[in-house]
Design a protein around this motif. Structure first.
Motif, PDB file in Angstrom:
ATOM      1  N   GLN A  93       0.824  -1.198   0.000  1.00  0.00           N
ATOM      2  CA  GLN A  93       0.000   0.000   0.000  1.00  0.00           C
ATOM      3  C   GLN A  93       0.860   1.251   0.000  1.00  0.00           C
ATOM      4  N   ARG A  94       1.925   1.247   0.832  1.00  0.00           N
ATOM      5  CA  ARG A  94       2.813   2.413   0.856  1.00  0.00           C
ATOM      6  C   ARG A  94       3.512   2.599  -0.493  1.00  0.00           C
ATOM      7  N   THR A  95       3.946   1.490  -1.079  1.00  0.00           N
ATOM      8  CA  THR A  95       4.619   1.582  -2.380  1.00  0.00           C
ATOM      9  C   THR A  95       3.669   2.136  -3.439  1.00  0.00           C
ATOM     10  N   LYS A  96       2.413   1.681  -3.424  1.00  0.00           N
ATOM     11  CA  LYS A  96       1.435   2.223  -4.368  1.00  0.00           C
ATOM     12  C   LYS A  96       1.250   3.713  -4.168  1.00  0.00           C
ATOM     13  N   GLY A  97       1.172   4.122  -2.892  1.00  0.00           N
ATOM     14  CA  GLY A  97       1.033   5.559  -2.620  1.00  0.00           C
ATOM     15  C   GLY A  97       2.218   6.350  -3.124  1.00  0.00           C
ATOM     16  N   GLN A  98       3.436   5.828  -2.883  1.00  0.00           N
ATOM     17  CA  GLN A  98       4.632   6.529  -3.370  1.00  0.00           C
ATOM     18  C   GLN A  98       4.667   6.596  -4.888  1.00  0.00           C
ATOM     19  N   ILE A  99       4.291   5.491  -5.546  1.00  0.00           N
ATOM     20  CA  ILE A  99       4.259   5.485  -7.014  1.00  0.00           C
ATOM     21  C   ILE A  99       3.244   6.494  -7.539  1.00  0.00           C
ATOM     22  N   ASN A 100       2.051   6.547  -6.897  1.00  0.00           N
ATOM     23  CA  ASN A 100       1.054   7.538  -7.320  1.00  0.00           C
ATOM     24  C   ASN A 100       1.569   8.957  -7.125  1.00  0.00           C
ATOM     25  N   ASP A 101       2.261   9.169  -5.990  1.00  0.00           N
ATOM     26  CA  ASP A 101       2.839  10.501  -5.741  1.00  0.00           C
ATOM     27  C   ASP A 101       3.872  10.861  -6.800  1.00  0.00           C
ATOM     28  N   ILE A 102       4.712   9.891  -7.178  1.00  0.00           N
ATOM     29  CA  ILE A 102       5.730  10.146  -8.210  1.00  0.00           C
ATOM     30  C   ILE A 102       5.058  10.466  -9.542  1.00  0.00           C
ATOM     31  N   PHE A 103       3.996   9.710  -9.886  1.00  0.00           N
ATOM     32  CA  PHE A 103       3.296   9.991 -11.145  1.00  0.00           C
ATOM     33  C   PHE A 103       2.672  11.380 -11.135  1.00  0.00           C
ATOM     34  N   GLN A 104       2.103  11.779  -9.969  1.00  0.00           N
ATOM     35  CA  GLN A 104       1.540  13.126  -9.874  1.00  0.00           C
ATOM     36  C   GLN A 104       2.604  14.186 -10.075  1.00  0.00           C
ATOM     37  N   ARG A 105       3.770  13.972  -9.446  1.00  0.00           N
ATOM     38  CA  ARG A 105       4.859  14.955  -9.619  1.00  0.00           C
ATOM     39  C   ARG A 105       5.346  14.996 -11.059  1.00  0.00           C
ATOM     40  N   LEU A 106       5.422  13.810 -11.688  1.00  0.00           N
ATOM     41  CA  LEU A 106       5.838  13.777 -13.096  1.00  0.00           C
ATOM     42  C   LEU A 106       4.835  14.507 -13.983  1.00  0.00           C
ATOM     43  N   ASN A 107       3.537  14.341 -13.682  1.00  0.00           N
ATOM     44  CA  ASN A 107       2.521  15.048 -14.464  1.00  0.00           C
ATOM     45  C   ASN A 107       2.646  16.557 -14.276  1.00  0.00           C
ATOM     46  N   ILE A 108       2.882  16.975 -12.997  1.00  0.00           N
ATOM     47  CA  ILE A 108       3.063  18.420 -12.738  1.00  0.00           C
ATOM     48  C   ILE A 108       4.278  18.927 -13.478  1.00  0.00           C
ATOM     49  N   PHE A 109       5.393  18.142 -13.449  1.00  0.00           N
ATOM     50  CA  PHE A 109       6.615  18.562 -14.149  1.00  0.00           C
ATOM     51  C   PHE A 109       6.377  18.650 -15.651  1.00  0.00           C
ATOM     52  N   ASP A 110       5.635  17.663 -16.213  1.00  0.00           N
ATOM     53  CA  ASP A 110       5.352  17.682 -17.657  1.00  0.00           C
ATOM     54  C   ASP A 110       4.556  18.932 -18.023  1.00  0.00           C
ATOM     55  N   ARG A 111       3.535  19.251 -17.183  1.00  0.00           N
ATOM     56  CA  ARG A 111       2.734  20.437 -17.480  1.00  0.00           C
ATOM     57  C   ARG A 111       3.571  21.700 -17.395  1.00  0.00           C
ATOM     58  N   SER A 112       4.418  21.773 -16.336  1.00  0.00           N
ATOM     59  CA  SER A 112       5.270  22.963 -16.181  1.00  0.00           C
ATOM     60  C   SER A 112       6.240  23.080 -17.334  1.00  0.00           C
ATOM     61  N   PHE A 113       6.836  21.962 -17.738  1.00  0.00           N
ATOM     62  CA  PHE A 113       7.795  21.990 -18.849  1.00  0.00           C
ATOM     63  C   PHE A 113       7.101  22.383 -20.156  1.00  0.00           C
ATOM     64  N   TYR A 114       5.862  21.869 -20.355  1.00  0.00           N
ATOM     65  CA  TYR A 114       5.127  22.224 -21.566  1.00  0.00           C
ATOM     66  C   TYR A 114       4.796  23.709 -21.583  1.00  0.00           C
ATOM     67  N   GLN A 115       4.356  24.235 -20.412  1.00  0.00           N
ATOM     68  CA  GLN A 115       4.053  25.667 -20.332  1.00  0.00           C
ATOM     69  C   GLN A 115       5.289  26.502 -20.573  1.00  0.00           C
TER      70      GLN A 115
END
Length: 470
Positions: free
Chosen positions: A66-88
């Motif tokens: 469960q913790r690993t899933k949470g960390q993976i979801n957090d990493i994906f969220q950060r990657l999505n934020i980074f992708d949006r910021s980089f695109y902007q």
């Protein structure tokens, strides 16, 4: 209890055997102590203890998942934020570049119009001067005629003289009319010049604002080494790119290295030559802003695929291994390539990364000789100020500054060759003579080990210097 039941059944079976075999002897039941039997099963307490352990292990594994899933979801969220910021950021950079191109075109057109207006103004000025000269000549003639009229005031004026006077008056009137028209045209031209100057200032302000916006945008940091849980993986990392070359690698790219007594980090390795080179700086097309503060130059910034600065801390960890050479490659605006090699050592942060250089070879002049013993300076930390200099304010980027810029590979990047000397000194330059400025289009600075001949040359020069001092 189960063992007792099994023993009882066994005794009953033995008692029944004679009856089945037609023996007359009645069966005798012996309810004495059953024979001792050794159980093949573990005690019940051990089984319960094992079961509890397995349940706890399963619970821990479920929590870990469960913790690993949470960390993976957090990493994906950060990657999505980074992708949006980089695109902007990319979209903003493209818009700025488009506006910059439009501003450049408009500025060129305005400069052309300004040149035309200047030409017209000069032409009008020359005409005004000629008209004024003619006016002065006419005034002198009028004065002469007035003298003649004064002399003839006692007598009658002849018809020829009257006609001459009238013609002169008409000429003077027409000249005054031309002067008024020219003055009116001069006024209109002056108003147009003022309007053009206001437009140029407005465009310069927009261009400066766009450049500041682009320069203040977040410059990416270099990728960091992802620490592995296995210590053997870290221990097997090469100390620099040359050791990677000696292990047989021949493809240039980004690799993890670990100098002695240092943490591992990522570096770009140039493996195209006869030695492996750790690239510490590269400029090629001006997409990265190198006018950065001290912290950026200390930790590194940029993109390994394009332009970057490795970082003073990492360069220091590489040079602490000793016997290294700084290899500088330059390319001018005519695609001519040059190089210069230096025996190289760098002090630590406590001495502001003071550089020590000794020229070895190359087809370039040696302005870096004046930089040895200098501390690194940036726009927010001028370590050259003790010599009463304002070099950091006059120049751009971070470097080991000396005498306001004998050389500065981290200066402002110009997309066309700089024309003036002051503009050249603010850009990427290599000083070829005391009164010259050699503008550079692209650079690559790397670190590689000294060859045997270079090491002997350095040691012999050190001995010569020691004997000279003695």
């Amino acid at each position: 209890m189960r063992i007792t039941q099994i023993a009882l059944i066994f005794v009953l079976a033995v008692a029944c055997v004679p009856v089945l075999c037609d023996h007359e002897e009645p069966p005798v039941l012996d309810f004495g102590t059953p024979p001792e039997t050794r159980s093949r099963f573990a005690p019940l307490d051990d089984v319960r203890l094992l079961a509890n352990g397995l349940l706890q292990l399963g619970q821990s594994m479920r929590d870990f998942v469960q913790r690993t899933k949470g960390q993976i979801n957090d990493i994906f969220q950060r990657l999505n934020i980074f992708d949006r910021s980089f695109y902007q950021l990319s979209a903003l950079a493209n818009e700025i570049k488009e506006e910059e191109e439009e501003l450049k075109k408009t500025t060129v057109a305005l400069k052309a119009n300004n040149e035309e207006i200047k030409g017209l103004s000069e032409e009008i000025s020359s005409k005004m001067e000629s008209i004024l000269q003619e006016k002065n000549g006419l005034n002198s003639k009028v004065e002469g005629l007035e003298e003649k009229l004064g002399q003839l005031s006692l007598g009658l004026v002849t018809t020829a003289q009257a006609a001459e006077i009238n013609s002169l008056r008409n000429v003077i009137h027409s000249q005054e009319q031309s002067i008024r028209e020219l003055l009116k045209a001069m006024k209109e031209q002056s108003e147009q010049l003022s309007l053009q100057q206001m437009k140029i200032k407005t465009l310069e302000g927009k261009f400066t604002a766009n450049m500041l916006l682009f320069s203040s945008s977040e410059v990416p940091a270099l990728p960091t080494y992802q620490t592995s849980s296995s210590s053997s993986t870290t221990m097997n990392l090469p100390s620099d790119c040359n050791e990677l070359f000696n292990r047989g690698e021949r493809v240039s790219g980004v690799y993890a290295v670990k100098p002695s007594n240092s943490k591992p980090f990522m570096a770009f390795c140039d493996l195209s030559g006869d030695l492996g080179e750790t690239v510490v700086q590269r400029r090629m097309h001006g997409t990265m802003n190198f006018h950065q503060p001290w912290e950026r130059y200390e930790n590194g910034f940029g993109d390994f695929k394009g332009e970057f600065w490795l970082g003073l801390q990492k360069i220091r960890s590489l040079t602490s291994q000793g016997n290294l050479m700084l290899h500088i490659q330059l390319e001018d605006w005519n695609q001519n390539r040059f190089f210069s090699d230096y025996a190289f050592y760098l002090d630590g942060a406590e001495r502001n990364y003071t550089v020590h250089l000794k020229h070895l070879s190359g087809n370039l002049p040696d302005p870096m000789n004046n930089h040895t013993g200098m501390m690194f300076s940036t726009k927010d930390r001028d370590n050259y100020s003790q010599q009463d200099s304002k070099c950091v304010r006059q120049l751009s980027g971070g470097w080991w500054l000396s005498t306001c810029g004998d050389t500065n590979p981290n200066g402002m990047y110009f997309h066309v060759r700089p024309k003036g000397r002051s503009e050249c000194r603010r850009g990427i330059q290599w000083r070829s003579s005391p009164n010259a400025c050699f503008s550079v289009k692209s650079t690559q600075i790397s670190i590689r080990p000294l060859t045997t001949n270079q090491r002997l040359l350095e040691e012999s020069s050190m001995w010569v210097a020691m004997v000279t001092e003695i």
